[in-house]
Design a protein around this motif. Structure first.
Motif: not given
Length: 146
Positions: A24-34, A36-42, A123-133
């Motif tokens: 699930l964490i890997f799935f979420i991080k993949s969504l956040q990075s944009g 997909t499995a198809e893009q990875y294969f390409m 929460m981790r993702y949005y906190m990191e986004q907030q720090k970068q901002k």
């Protein structure tokens, strides 16, 4: 997921829950990075490399049923944002157990745990986004002073 009677079954059940959380964490991080499995294969094809199973972003349908249910419930909950700073505060969990009934969730405890995993990851993702901002704003204001 598993029956929680006896020592070996408890260990098996715990292992399944941990694997569900990791995927699930890997799935979420993949969504956040944009990615997909198809893009990875390409990408791997363009690089002329063999895809590595542990690096392939999971598809929603690849997740365990409990992880899919947790994702559906999490997405159905209302976001809570702090108004002044725009900080993500989590999800409004009022009515969550109604969603468990609507989605006919059998393993409530496991799905509840996975909903918490999803929320913690966001929460981790949005906190990191907030720090970068904040860093960008800080650098910009330093340049203005110079």
């Amino acid at each position: 997921m598993g029956i929680r009677n006896g020592g070996r079954l408890v260990k098996f059940y715990q292992q399944q829950l941990e694997e569900a959380q990791e995927s699930l964490i890997f799935f979420i991080k993949s969504l956040q990075s944009g990615m997909t499995a198809e893009q990875y294969f390409m990408m791997m094809e363009q690089l002329g490399e063999e895809p590595k199973p542990e690096e392939i972003p999971p598809r929603f349908e690849d997740l365990l049923v409990e992880a899919q249910e947790a994702w559906q419930i999490y997405q159905s909950l209302q976001d809570i944002w702090e108004g002044m700073s725009g900080t993500f505060m989590g999800k409004n969990k009022a009515g969550m157990f109604d969603l468990f009934r609507v989605y006919e969730v059998e393993n409530v405890r496991e799905v509840m745990s996975l909903v918490s995993t999803i929320e913690n990851e966001y929460m981790r993702y949005y906190m990191e986004q907030q720090k970068q901002k904040s860093k960008k704003i800080g650098r910009a204001s330093c340049r203005e002073r110079v």
